[in-house]
Design a protein around this motif. Structure first.
Motif, mmCIF file in Angstrom:
data_model
loop_
_atom_site.group_PDB
_atom_site.id
_atom_site.type_symbol
_atom_site.label_atom_id
_atom_site.label_comp_id
_atom_site.label_asym_id
_atom_site.label_seq_id
_atom_site.Cartn_x
_atom_site.Cartn_y
_atom_site.Cartn_z
ATOM 1 N N LYS A 294 -54.983 -75.211 54.663
ATOM 2 C CA LYS A 294 -56.062 -76.040 54.099
ATOM 3 C C LYS A 294 -55.485 -77.138 53.218
ATOM 4 O O LYS A 294 -55.969 -78.274 53.251
ATOM 5 N N LYS A 295 -54.457 -76.809 52.457
ATOM 6 C CA LYS A 295 -53.845 -77.814 51.580
ATOM 7 C C LYS A 295 -53.179 -78.914 52.412
ATOM 8 O O LYS A 295 -53.347 -80.108 52.123
ATOM 9 N N LEU A 296 -52.432 -78.520 53.442
ATOM 10 C CA LEU A 296 -51.763 -79.511 54.279
ATOM 11 C C LEU A 296 -52.775 -80.411 54.981
ATOM 12 O O LEU A 296 -52.593 -81.630 55.068
ATOM 13 N N ALA A 297 -53.859 -79.823 55.480
ATOM 14 C CA ALA A 297 -54.888 -80.611 56.174
ATOM 15 C C ALA A 297 -55.576 -81.570 55.223
ATOM 16 O O ALA A 297 -55.866 -82.721 55.580
ATOM 17 N N SER A 298 -55.832 -81.123 54.006
ATOM 18 C CA SER A 298 -56.529 -81.987 53.043
ATOM 19 C C SER A 298 -55.657 -83.143 52.585
ATOM 20 O O SER A 298 -56.153 -84.200 52.187
ATOM 21 N N ASP A 299 -54.332 -82.980 52.676
ATOM 22 C CA ASP A 299 -53.421 -84.052 52.280
ATOM 23 C C ASP A 299 -53.369 -85.181 53.308
ATOM 24 O O ASP A 299 -52.841 -86.258 53.023
ATOM 25 N N LEU A 300 -53.888 -84.938 54.514
ATOM 26 C CA LEU A 300 -53.859 -85.960 55.557
ATOM 27 C C LEU A 300 -55.018 -86.933 55.399
ATOM 28 O O LEU A 300 -55.810 -87.153 56.301
ATOM 29 N N LYS A 301 -55.134 -87.489 54.220
ATOM 30 C CA LYS A 301 -56.144 -88.503 53.935
ATOM 31 C C LYS A 301 -55.472 -89.620 53.162
ATOM 32 O O LYS A 301 -54.536 -89.392 52.399
ATOM 33 N N ASN A 302 -55.963 -90.819 53.355
ATOM 34 C CA ASN A 302 -55.403 -91.912 52.573
ATOM 35 C C ASN A 302 -56.169 -92.050 51.260
ATOM 36 O O ASN A 302 -57.053 -91.257 50.950
ATOM 37 N N ASN A 303 -55.849 -93.054 50.498
ATOM 38 C CA ASN A 303 -56.448 -93.197 49.173
ATOM 39 C C ASN A 303 -57.956 -93.390 49.209
ATOM 40 O O ASN A 303 -58.653 -93.115 48.251
ATOM 41 N N GLU A 304 -58.451 -93.907 50.333
ATOM 42 C CA GLU A 304 -59.901 -94.129 50.444
ATOM 43 C C GLU A 304 -60.599 -92.924 51.056
ATOM 44 O O GLU A 304 -61.769 -92.981 51.406
ATOM 45 N N ASN A 305 -59.879 -91.837 51.229
ATOM 46 C CA ASN A 305 -60.446 -90.597 51.748
ATOM 47 C C ASN A 305 -60.926 -90.748 53.196
ATOM 48 O O ASN A 305 -61.800 -90.038 53.647
ATOM 49 N N ALA A 306 -60.337 -91.690 53.931
ATOM 50 C CA ALA A 306 -60.696 -91.886 55.335
ATOM 51 C C ALA A 306 -59.720 -91.107 56.204
ATOM 52 O O ALA A 306 -58.705 -90.608 55.745
ATOM 53 N N LYS A 307 -60.044 -91.025 57.476
ATOM 54 C CA LYS A 307 -59.162 -90.311 58.386
ATOM 55 C C LYS A 307 -57.894 -91.129 58.598
ATOM 56 O O LYS A 307 -57.947 -92.233 59.121
ATOM 57 N N PHE A 308 -56.775 -90.556 58.217
ATOM 58 C CA PHE A 308 -55.534 -91.304 58.296
ATOM 59 C C PHE A 308 -55.101 -91.511 59.742
ATOM 60 O O PHE A 308 -54.369 -92.447 60.053
ATOM 61 N N SER A 309 -55.550 -90.619 60.641
ATOM 62 C CA SER A 309 -55.209 -90.806 62.055
ATOM 63 C C SER A 309 -55.732 -92.148 62.562
ATOM 64 O O SER A 309 -55.099 -92.799 63.396
ATOM 65 N N GLU A 310 -56.899 -92.581 62.035
ATOM 66 C CA GLU A 310 -57.438 -93.883 62.439
ATOM 67 C C GLU A 310 -56.581 -95.025 61.898
ATOM 68 O O GLU A 310 -56.419 -96.063 62.549
ATOM 69 N N GLN A 311 -56.018 -94.830 60.718
ATOM 70 C CA GLN A 311 -55.135 -95.842 60.153
ATOM 71 C C GLN A 311 -53.866 -95.995 60.995
ATOM 72 O O GLN A 311 -53.375 -97.103 61.210
ATOM 73 N N ILE A 312 -53.347 -94.868 61.502
ATOM 74 C CA ILE A 312 -52.156 -94.930 62.349
ATOM 75 C C ILE A 312 -52.487 -95.619 63.664
ATOM 76 O O ILE A 312 -51.687 -96.404 64.197
ATOM 77 N N LYS A 313 -53.667 -95.322 64.219
ATOM 78 C CA LYS A 313 -54.085 -95.988 65.455
ATOM 79 C C LYS A 313 -54.188 -97.497 65.244
ATOM 80 O O LYS A 313 -53.838 -98.295 66.117
ATOM 81 N N ARG A 314 -54.685 -97.897 64.070
ATOM 82 C CA ARG A 314 -54.783 -99.326 63.765
ATOM 83 C C ARG A 314 -53.392 -99.947 63.695
ATOM 84 O O ARG A 314 -53.164 -101.054 64.202
#
Length: 603
Positions: A294-314
């Protein structure tokens, strides 16, 4: 119980192979449809031109482009799915090979081999047919490094308990973790070097650019559009439009070296980043119950609390745009809207805002890979146990039916061993090939597994948090002009030095001082053991020398004797490989020599 997991992998492998065949048929169908669409469009276009139906010919071209693009996208989707299913089949096949001890498609960790490490070389932690090869499921270089580090030193008690909880959860999520492995399997190739290049680029400071250029890059497309429309009303504006194109050309030339350098570093990272974004999404969208997951999964967010996977896709999309701008079509785009400069600035802005998050995301992916690796033991060997970490002043290593994990269960012999919050040195005597060395390695390698959070090859195991130190495969070195005896002295010196530290050390010594004569060997071994007792050392000494076993009389509260024996019937020897209390009385060297025609009773 293991038969169930074998049947599961076999069923999944068969289903994957069937799905690959279905996808091949679908890919072939869409390939045919593309060819048919092209032929049909050419016939219609010819007929339209023949009968002067210009508007219909334009409509035909437009519809063909749309239809053909749709067919290409559908075929590409099936090809992508096939690639994933092929990877999934490889993952299941690898699990079956691992259980059958037929190697692994992942790294065997040979790069981490270190003969000077306290135990890794003696206990077969790395290399061919090693513990690392058996458990490794890491495709990324970083994942391999994290897993190796966990095996190279004891983890904290808190980390061990958190990992145990997570490994149990991962073992219940077989489909999820095999999907995760399949998504990342592409990284099990030299393409991982590109990831290193990416991080070097992300950590490097971006070159400064004048603010007016960044402002101009934002309005350049609109300026071109404005003057292009304006030429219909004011013809003289075509001169301004020409000047604008020339200015864009020289501006592009000024940034060309910087653009090419960026593309050379990250230009081929687009597909790799897309794959990593899928791995991040898999972690982020799964429902976790263990605290660590749960801790590792919750860390996968950027500063704006958005899905970081979308940021990588961008980021992946921006890289694609930059690469596209370097094609022949890009010449037009660069002329009218300085396309590559705009993409360069967008990439550098992304880099400033997200490079720290990207590195953290890759670290978390690698950590999940290492956890999945350890969980493979729990999944594939459900009869193994999770050990209990014992807090105590002295040393605890209490096992029931402990066996060597690298020996097949069909021939593996298990033993019990008990050390309960004590300070003891155990002397194990026995004949050749009776099992002394294997037993030492069995305790050592299971202790390594236990102290990284993994299950152990035992029915029960309780132990203290302690570092293993082994003295087994002592080698001479021609390069360093080191004799076997000198190498042994160096190893003993390293043991005595590490015992001076605050950490608990459990040593495993197999046939001490073999590089000298029998008298010096006995006297030296006796002196070393007495020195170990003086330093409150705890561990096991295996030896052929029965005189060493007599030290129990001098130190009855500190030394215990155990042995492995053989049963000799005529000229036949039978080994049971079972540890017994006391001293060994039966030896077999003369019988073994006699078998090959060397030894005779006459001398």
């Amino acid at each position: 119980m293991q038969e169930q997991i074998i049947d599961y992998h076999k069923a999944q492998l068969i289903e994957s192979e069937l799905q690959i065949k279905r996808l091949d048929r679908q890919i072939n169908v869409y390939s045919f449809l593309r060819l048919f669409a092209l032929a049909f469009a050419l016939i219609i276009f010819y007929q339209c031109i023949k009968y002067d139906q210009i508007w219909l010919s334009i409509l035909t071209v437009f519809l063909f482009i749309l239809g053909f693009s749709w067919l290409v996208s559908k075929q590409s989707a099936f090809q992508k799915l096939k690639k994933y299913v092929r990877a999934l089949a490889d993952v299941h096949a690898n699990e079956l090979n691992s259980i059958d001890r037929k190697g692994s498609l992942y790294s065997d960790g040979s790069t981490f081999t270190d003969d000077l490490h306290p135990y890794s070389s003696d206990l077969d932690i790395f290399g061919k047919s090693s513990l690392f090869e058996m458990i490794n499921r890491c495709a990324t270089v970083l994942g391999n490094t994290i897993l190796a580090n966990w095996l190279l030193k004891p983890s904290s008690t808190l980390d061990i308990r958190e990992r145990q909880e997570t490994l149990k959860e991962l073992s219940d999520k077989l489909k999820w973790k095999h999907n995760f492995q399949a998504v990342l399997l592409f990284a099990n190739t030299p393409s991982e070097d590109k990831v290193k290049d990416l991080f070097r680029y992300l950590e490097a400071k971006a070159e400064d650019s004048p603010k007016w250029i960044k402002y101009y890059a934002n309005i350049a497309p609109w300026l071109f559009l404005f003057f292009s429309i304006g030429t219909f009303f004011v013809p003289y504006l075509s001169l301004v439009l020409f000047v604008l194109l020339v200015f864009n050309f020289f501006l592009n030339q000024n940034f060309n070296a910087r653009i090419l350098k960026t593309d050379s570093i990250i230009g081929k990272m687009s597909n790799i980043l897309t794959q990593f974004s899928e791995a991040i999404k898999a972690i982020k969208t799964e429902e976790w119950t263990s605290d660590l997951a749960k801790k590792l999964a919750s860390d996968l967010k950027n500063n704006e609390n958005a899905k970081f996977s979308e940021q990588i896709k961008r980021f992946s999309l921006l890289i694609n745009h930059l690469t596209f701008g370097l094609t022949s079509i890009g010449v037009i785009l660069n002329a009218v809207m300085i396309w590559n400069i705009r993409q360069l600035f967008a990439i550098e802005d992304w880099k400033k805002q997200n490079h720290g998050n990207l590195k953290e995301a890759f670290d978390l992916i690698a950590t999940f890979e290492a956890l999945i690796s350890l969980s493979s033991l729990n999944s594939n060997y459900p009869d193994w146990c999770f050990p209990t970490i014992q807090e105590g002043e002295h040393y605890t290593l209490n096992t029931k039916d402990v066996g060597h994990p690298l020996i097949s269960s069909q021939i593996r012999v298990t033993n019990n061993y008990s050390l309960k919050d004590e300070l003891k040195i155990d002397i194990i005597t026995g004949s050749n090939m009776a099992g002394k060395s294997t037993f030492l390695r069995t305790l050592g390698i299971n202790t390594v597994l236990a102290l990284c959070g993994a299950p152990c090859c035992a029915k029960e195991m309780t132990l203290s948090r302690m570092m293993v130190f082994s003295y087994m495969r002592i080698r001479d070195s021609l390069n360093e002009s080191t004799s076997t005896f000198k190498a042994e002295l160096d190893r003993l010196q390293a043991l005595l030095k590490i015992l001076e530290g605050p950490e608990k050390i459990f040593f495993l010594i197999d046939e001490m001082l073999r590089g000298t004569n029998s008298i010096d060997k006995y006297l030296g071994s006796k002196a070393v053991i007495e020195r170990l007792i003086a330093q409150n050392g705890v561990g096991i000494v295996a030896t052929h020398d029965l005189q060493i076993a007599e030290l129990e009389k001098d130190y009855p509260n500190y030394i215990r004797n155990f042995y492995f024996d053989i049963q000799v019937e005529g000229e036949e020897m039978h080994f049971d490989y079972k540890l017994k209390p006391g001293e060994c009385k039966t030896f077999n060297a003369s019988l073994l020599l006699k078998r090959i025609g060397i030894y005779s009773e006459k001398g």
